[in-house]
Scaffold this motif. Structure first.
Motif, mmCIF file in Angstrom:
data_model
loop_
_atom_site.group_PDB
_atom_site.id
_atom_site.type_symbol
_atom_site.label_atom_id
_atom_site.label_comp_id
_atom_site.label_asym_id
_atom_site.label_seq_id
_atom_site.Cartn_x
_atom_site.Cartn_y
_atom_site.Cartn_z
ATOM 1 N N VAL A 1 73.878 47.189 35.441
ATOM 2 C CA VAL A 1 73.215 47.685 34.240
ATOM 3 C C VAL A 1 74.016 47.227 33.031
ATOM 4 O O VAL A 1 75.227 47.453 32.967
ATOM 5 N N ARG A 2 73.352 46.540 32.118
ATOM 6 C CA ARG A 2 74.028 46.109 30.892
ATOM 7 C C ARG A 2 73.221 46.538 29.671
ATOM 8 O O ARG A 2 72.028 46.254 29.576
ATOM 9 N N LEU B 1 71.922 46.332 26.012
ATOM 10 C CA LEU B 1 71.714 45.301 24.990
ATOM 11 C C LEU B 1 71.991 45.896 23.616
ATOM 12 O O LEU B 1 72.427 45.217 22.699
ATOM 13 N N THR B 2 71.733 47.188 23.514
ATOM 14 C CA THR B 2 72.025 47.905 22.276
ATOM 15 C C THR B 2 73.513 48.246 22.279
ATOM 16 O O THR B 2 74.087 48.522 23.326
ATOM 17 N N LYS B 3 74.140 48.190 21.110
ATOM 18 C CA LYS B 3 75.551 48.570 21.025
ATOM 19 C C LYS B 3 75.701 50.041 21.386
ATOM 20 O O LYS B 3 75.032 50.915 20.822
ATOM 21 N N VAL B 4 76.566 50.294 22.362
ATOM 22 C CA VAL B 4 76.798 51.673 22.771
ATOM 23 C C VAL B 4 78.303 51.927 22.831
ATOM 24 O O VAL B 4 79.016 51.315 23.617
ATOM 25 N N TRP B 5 78.755 52.805 21.975
ATOM 26 C CA TRP B 5 80.168 53.187 21.973
ATOM 27 C C TRP B 5 80.322 54.342 22.950
ATOM 28 O O TRP B 5 79.900 55.469 22.680
ATOM 29 N N HIS B 6 80.877 54.037 24.110
ATOM 30 C CA HIS B 6 80.904 55.045 25.160
ATOM 31 C C HIS B 6 82.068 54.753 26.100
ATOM 32 O O HIS B 6 82.327 53.578 26.409
ATOM 33 N N PRO B 7 82.767 55.791 26.571
ATOM 34 C CA PRO B 7 83.915 55.565 27.451
ATOM 35 C C PRO B 7 83.597 54.727 28.687
ATOM 36 O O PRO B 7 84.484 54.067 29.227
ATOM 37 N N ASN B 8 82.360 54.739 29.154
ATOM 38 C CA ASN B 8 82.041 54.045 30.393
ATOM 39 C C ASN B 8 81.201 52.787 30.202
ATOM 40 O O ASN B 8 80.563 52.309 31.136
ATOM 41 N N VAL B 9 81.192 52.290 28.969
ATOM 42 C CA VAL B 9 80.469 51.054 28.698
ATOM 43 C C VAL B 9 81.448 50.019 28.135
ATOM 44 O O VAL B 9 82.150 50.288 27.162
ATOM 45 N N GLU C 1 64.727 41.430 37.487
ATOM 46 C CA GLU C 1 65.313 41.808 36.194
ATOM 47 C C GLU C 1 64.391 42.739 35.429
ATOM 48 O O GLU C 1 63.268 42.363 35.099
ATOM 49 N N TRP C 2 64.889 43.924 35.197
ATOM 50 C CA TRP C 2 64.094 44.909 34.471
ATOM 51 C C TRP C 2 64.733 45.194 33.117
ATOM 52 O O TRP C 2 65.952 45.158 32.974
ATOM 53 N N GLU C 3 63.868 45.491 32.185
ATOM 54 C CA GLU C 3 64.380 45.970 30.907
ATOM 55 C C GLU C 3 64.022 47.443 30.786
ATOM 56 O O GLU C 3 62.872 47.818 30.984
ATOM 57 N N VAL C 4 65.006 48.252 30.514
ATOM 58 C CA VAL C 4 64.705 49.668 30.315
ATOM 59 C C VAL C 4 65.065 50.063 28.895
ATOM 60 O O VAL C 4 66.003 49.539 28.302
ATOM 61 N N GLY D 1 67.851 58.328 19.630
ATOM 62 C CA GLY D 1 68.327 56.957 19.845
ATOM 63 C C GLY D 1 67.427 56.186 20.793
ATOM 64 O O GLY D 1 66.672 56.768 21.578
ATOM 65 N N TYR D 2 67.509 54.872 20.691
ATOM 66 C CA TYR D 2 66.654 53.984 21.481
ATOM 67 C C TYR D 2 67.551 52.884 22.019
ATOM 68 O O TYR D 2 67.914 51.963 21.301
ATOM 69 N N PHE D 3 67.949 53.029 23.268
ATOM 70 C CA PHE D 3 68.940 52.124 23.827
ATOM 71 C C PHE D 3 68.305 51.229 24.883
ATOM 72 O O PHE D 3 67.728 51.717 25.841
ATOM 73 N N LYS D 4 68.469 49.946 24.686
ATOM 74 C CA LYS D 4 67.877 49.028 25.656
ATOM 75 C C LYS D 4 68.946 48.521 26.611
ATOM 76 O O LYS D 4 70.098 48.312 26.225
ATOM 77 N N ALA D 5 68.531 48.325 27.835
ATOM 78 C CA ALA D 5 69.458 47.812 28.845
ATOM 79 C C ALA D 5 68.711 46.916 29.820
ATOM 80 O O ALA D 5 67.496 47.045 29.984
ATOM 81 N N HIS D 6 69.455 46.011 30.427
ATOM 82 C CA HIS D 6 68.888 45.178 31.486
ATOM 83 C C HIS D 6 69.442 45.619 32.833
ATOM 84 O O HIS D 6 70.640 45.827 32.982
#
Lengths: 85, 247
Positions: free
Chosen positions: B82-83, B85-93, B47-50, B63-68
């Motif tokens: 890939v998930r 953690l930061t709210k991302v309003w995006h067609p593919n999320v 499990e990585w955090e990016v 912007g600073y977007f965190k994901a696991h």
């Protein structure tokens, strides 16, 4: 000066002749073996696709056999249909 | 370990561990621009955090977007997830933060999706290629198979009106602003100019980072030394180690 050789030890090195250093699937050096093997060399050989991309035979076989659809049997590197060379 | 994949259940996870250890080390030594990477828990390489920095000159700038990233036990034969953690309003999320991108889908499943096998996961993909795909997807959503239909419709309105319809843009900018608070909390300075963004930090990983010897306990010298004579595999005195022995 005269030298008399009493004892000698032969040393040889070997290397696969591949365009790359490591297997793109398991990421291990070609001179090492795939993660399922213990002894590199003939027991864990490389194979080449017709596209010329080499892999450890065990790595590429494992990948191909996990792909039921023929259309998905692609070289992981260049995504051309995989055929052994 | 509760995670057992069906097909490769009998396979030890040591090969996945090995691949991940190599990749993690590689990324710490030579970071992907626009990303920070760390392990969620130090002892778990699966499990990585990016943290993704929004690329300059895009809506995501600053912007600073965190994901696991979660890796399966048979990685790299199966893709990670890939998930955000930061709210991302995006067609593919998706609403829950899950990222939907074809290279993270195994070639076999869901033939109706319209994704060709050649666009799907294969074992030569790696964290680097995934992260680069993620960043390019951020700014160029795929509207053919949206995970968030509303976002997709809104994005197309924004794009087709050449930015006159600002609803999409406003949401993104608001999320960027919110994410900056998080960056501050983490003590991270998000690069704003192209110049700062592209400069690769030369710093070595901090000494308190994970000791990879725990995971990768072999004798190979995997450091890519500056003098690249390509002749160092197994050339050391520690000769007979195949590099594959478990310790």
């Amino acid at each position: 000066m005269k030298v008399k050789i009493k004892k000698w030890t032969g040393v040889a090195v070997w290397k696969w002749t591949a365009n790359d250093d490591s297997c793109g699937i398991c990421r291990m050096p070609f001179e090492a073996c795939c993660p399922d093997c213990r002894i590199p060399g003939d027991d864990c050989p490389l194979v080449w696709g017709q596209c010329s991309h080499p892999f450890h035979i065990h790595c590429i076989m494992k990948w191909l056999s996990s792909q039921q659809m023929a259309a998905a049997q692609l070289c992981p590197m260049c995504r051309q249909g995989w055929r052994f060379r | 370990m509760a995670l057992v994949s069906t097909r490769m259940a009998q396979q030890p996870t040591s090969s996945a561990l090995r691949a991940l250890a190599l990749e993690y080390k590689g990324i710490l030594e030579e970071p992907v621009e626009g990303f920070r990477v760390k392990l969620v828990k130090e002892e778990n390489l699966f499990e990585w955090e990016v943290a993704i920095f929004g690329p300059p000159d895009t809506l995501y700038q600053g912007g600073y977007f965190k994901a696991h990233l979660k890796f399966p036990p048979d990685y790299p034969y199966s893709p990670p997830t890939v998930r955000f953690l930061t709210k991302v309003w995006h067609p593919n999320v998706y609403e829950n933060g899950d990222l939907c991108i074809s290279i993270l889908h195994p070639p076999g499943d869901d033939p109706q999706s319209g994704e060709l096998p050649c666009e799907r996961w294969n074992p030569t993909q790696n964290v680097r290629t995934i992260l680069l795909s993620v960043i390019s997807l951020l700014n160029e959503p795929n509207t053919f198979s949206p995970a968030n239909v509303d976002a997709s419709v809104m994005y197309r309105r924004w794009r087709d009106s050449k930015g006159k319809d600002k609803e999409y843009e406003n949401i993104i900018r608001k999320q960027v602003t919110v994410s900056r608070v998080e960056a501050e909390k983490d003590g991270v300075v998000v690069p704003l100019t192209l110049e700062d963004y592209c400069v690769k930090p030369k710093e070595k990983p901090a000494s308190d980072s994970v000791d990879l010897a725990d995971f990768y306990d072999d004798d190979y010298d995997l450091d890519d030394d500056d003098d690249d004579d390509g002749s160092d595999y197994g050339a050391g005195d520690d000769g007979e180690d195949s590099g594959n022995g478990e310790s």
